[in-house]
Design a protein around this motif. Structure first.
Motif, PDB file in Angstrom:
ATOM      1  N   ALA A  56       0.834  -1.211   0.000  1.00 21.09           N
ATOM      2  CA  ALA A  56       0.000   0.000   0.000  1.00 21.09           C
ATOM      3  C   ALA A  56       0.867   1.258   0.000  1.00 21.09           C
ATOM      4  O   ALA A  56       0.583   2.213  -0.725  1.00 21.09           O
ATOM      5  N   VAL A  57       1.927   1.263   0.777  1.00 17.19           N
ATOM      6  CA  VAL A  57       2.844   2.408   0.821  1.00 17.19           C
ATOM      7  C   VAL A  57       3.510   2.586  -0.538  1.00 17.19           C
ATOM      8  O   VAL A  57       3.621   3.701  -1.048  1.00 17.19           O
ATOM      9  N   PHE A  58       3.936   1.495  -1.166  1.00 15.12           N
ATOM     10  CA  PHE A  58       4.585   1.551  -2.478  1.00 15.12           C
ATOM     11  C   PHE A  58       3.634   2.134  -3.531  1.00 15.12           C
ATOM     12  O   PHE A  58       4.015   3.014  -4.300  1.00 15.12           O
ATOM     13  N   ILE A  59       2.402   1.662  -3.559  1.00 17.69           N
ATOM     14  CA  ILE A  59       1.432   2.138  -4.549  1.00 17.69           C
ATOM     15  C   ILE A  59       1.154   3.621  -4.367  1.00 17.69           C
ATOM     16  O   ILE A  59       1.140   4.388  -5.333  1.00 17.69           O
ATOM     17  N   THR A  60       0.942   4.067  -3.134  1.00 20.35           N
ATOM     18  CA  THR A  60       0.630   5.483  -2.913  1.00 20.35           C
ATOM     19  C   THR A  60       1.828   6.388  -3.174  1.00 20.35           C
ATOM     20  O   THR A  60       1.656   7.554  -3.504  1.00 20.35           O
ATOM     21  N   THR A  61       3.040   5.859  -3.059  1.00 25.26           N
ATOM     22  CA  THR A  61       4.247   6.654  -3.293  1.00 25.26           C
ATOM     23  C   THR A  61       4.547   6.810  -4.778  1.00 25.26           C
ATOM     24  O   THR A  61       4.893   7.899  -5.234  1.00 25.26           O
ATOM     25  N   TYR A  62       4.397   5.752  -5.556  1.00 27.45           N
ATOM     26  CA  TYR A  62       4.888   5.738  -6.930  1.00 27.45           C
ATOM     27  C   TYR A  62       3.816   5.782  -8.020  1.00 27.45           C
ATOM     28  O   TYR A  62       4.156   5.871  -9.198  1.00 27.45           O
ATOM     29  N   PHE A  63       2.545   5.693  -7.682  1.00 31.45           N
ATOM     30  CA  PHE A  63       1.490   5.683  -8.694  1.00 31.45           C
ATOM     31  C   PHE A  63       0.574   6.890  -8.562  1.00 31.45           C
ATOM     32  O   PHE A  63       0.310   7.359  -7.457  1.00 31.45           O
ATOM     33  N   ASN A  64       0.088   7.384  -9.699  1.00 33.68           N
ATOM     34  CA  ASN A  64      -0.858   8.502  -9.752  1.00 33.68           C
ATOM     35  C   ASN A  64      -2.031   8.137 -10.645  1.00 33.68           C
ATOM     36  O   ASN A  64      -1.995   7.123 -11.348  1.00 33.68           O
ATOM     37  N   LYS A  65      -3.036   8.990 -10.672  1.00 37.66           N
ATOM     38  CA  LYS A  65      -4.202   8.788 -11.515  1.00 37.66           C
ATOM     39  C   LYS A  65      -3.762   8.652 -12.975  1.00 37.66           C
ATOM     40  O   LYS A  65      -2.940   9.431 -13.457  1.00 37.66           O
ATOM     41  N   GLY A  66      -4.288   7.646 -13.669  1.00 38.48           N
ATOM     42  CA  GLY A  66      -3.982   7.436 -15.074  1.00 38.48           C
ATOM     43  C   GLY A  66      -2.792   6.553 -15.346  1.00 38.48           C
ATOM     44  O   GLY A  66      -2.580   6.125 -16.487  1.00 38.48           O
ATOM     45  N   ASP A  67      -1.997   6.232 -14.333  1.00 39.08           N
ATOM     46  CA  ASP A  67      -0.840   5.359 -14.526  1.00 39.08           C
ATOM     47  C   ASP A  67      -1.295   3.931 -14.778  1.00 39.08           C
ATOM     48  O   ASP A  67      -2.266   3.459 -14.184  1.00 39.08           O
ATOM     49  N   GLY A  68      -0.551   3.223 -15.627  1.00 38.06           N
ATOM     50  CA  GLY A  68      -0.836   1.823 -15.877  1.00 38.06           C
ATOM     51  C   GLY A  68      -0.416   0.976 -14.687  1.00 38.06           C
ATOM     52  O   GLY A  68       0.565   1.261 -13.998  1.00 38.06           O
ATOM     53  N   ILE A  69      -1.209  -0.089 -14.425  1.00 36.11           N
ATOM     54  CA  ILE A  69      -0.902  -0.967 -13.308  1.00 36.11           C
ATOM     55  C   ILE A  69      -1.390  -2.369 -13.649  1.00 36.11           C
ATOM     56  O   ILE A  69      -2.357  -2.535 -14.399  1.00 36.11           O
ATOM     57  N   GLU A  70      -0.687  -3.374 -13.144  1.00 35.78           N
ATOM     58  CA  GLU A  70      -1.101  -4.768 -13.327  1.00 35.78           C
ATOM     59  C   GLU A  70      -1.163  -5.417 -11.949  1.00 35.78           C
ATOM     60  O   GLU A  70      -0.208  -5.336 -11.175  1.00 35.78           O
ATOM     61  N   ILE A  71      -2.277  -6.060 -11.659  1.00 32.31           N
ATOM     62  CA  ILE A  71      -2.519  -6.652 -10.349  1.00 32.31           C
ATOM     63  C   ILE A  71      -2.903  -8.109 -10.543  1.00 32.31           C
ATOM     64  O   ILE A  71      -3.681  -8.431 -11.438  1.00 32.31           O
ATOM     65  N   SER A  72      -2.361  -8.980  -9.703  1.00 30.54           N
ATOM     66  CA  SER A  72      -2.774 -10.378  -9.742  1.00 30.54           C
ATOM     67  C   SER A  72      -3.178 -10.803  -8.334  1.00 30.54           C
ATOM     68  O   SER A  72      -2.657 -10.314  -7.346  1.00 30.54           O
ATOM     69  N   GLY A  73      -4.119 -11.705  -8.279  1.00 28.51           N
ATOM     70  CA  GLY A  73      -4.574 -12.165  -6.984  1.00 28.51           C
ATOM     71  C   GLY A  73      -5.525 -13.323  -7.098  1.00 28.51           C
ATOM     72  O   GLY A  73      -5.885 -13.753  -8.160  1.00 28.51           O
TER      73      GLY A  73
END
Length: 73
Positions: A56-73
């Protein structure tokens, strides 16, 4: 066992929050476009995900609105 992989863009800037017991978390929305019919309009599907702790800390630090992201779960 089921597995999902979501590849899309963030719908809003992630915010780091703290739960009642002191755990850090963030909730994100991911937009994934798909074609409704061949060569026609696109439809956006929204997925809402929650990350905890260091992720959660990593995502809030390095990602902003509109950035591409890939999530698996």
């Amino acid at each position: 066992m089921n597995k999902i992989i979501i590849t899309g863009r963030l719908g809003q800037k992630p915010e780091l929050k703290t739960s009642g017991n002191g755990s850090e978390y963030t909730t994100i929305s991911v937009a994934v476009d798909r074609r409704k019919e061949k060569d026609k309009d696109r439809v956006t599907d929204w997925f809402y995900c929650t990350a905890f702790g260091k992720l959660a800390v990593f995502i809030t630090t390095y990602f902003n609105k509109g950035d591409g992201i890939e999530i698996s779960g």
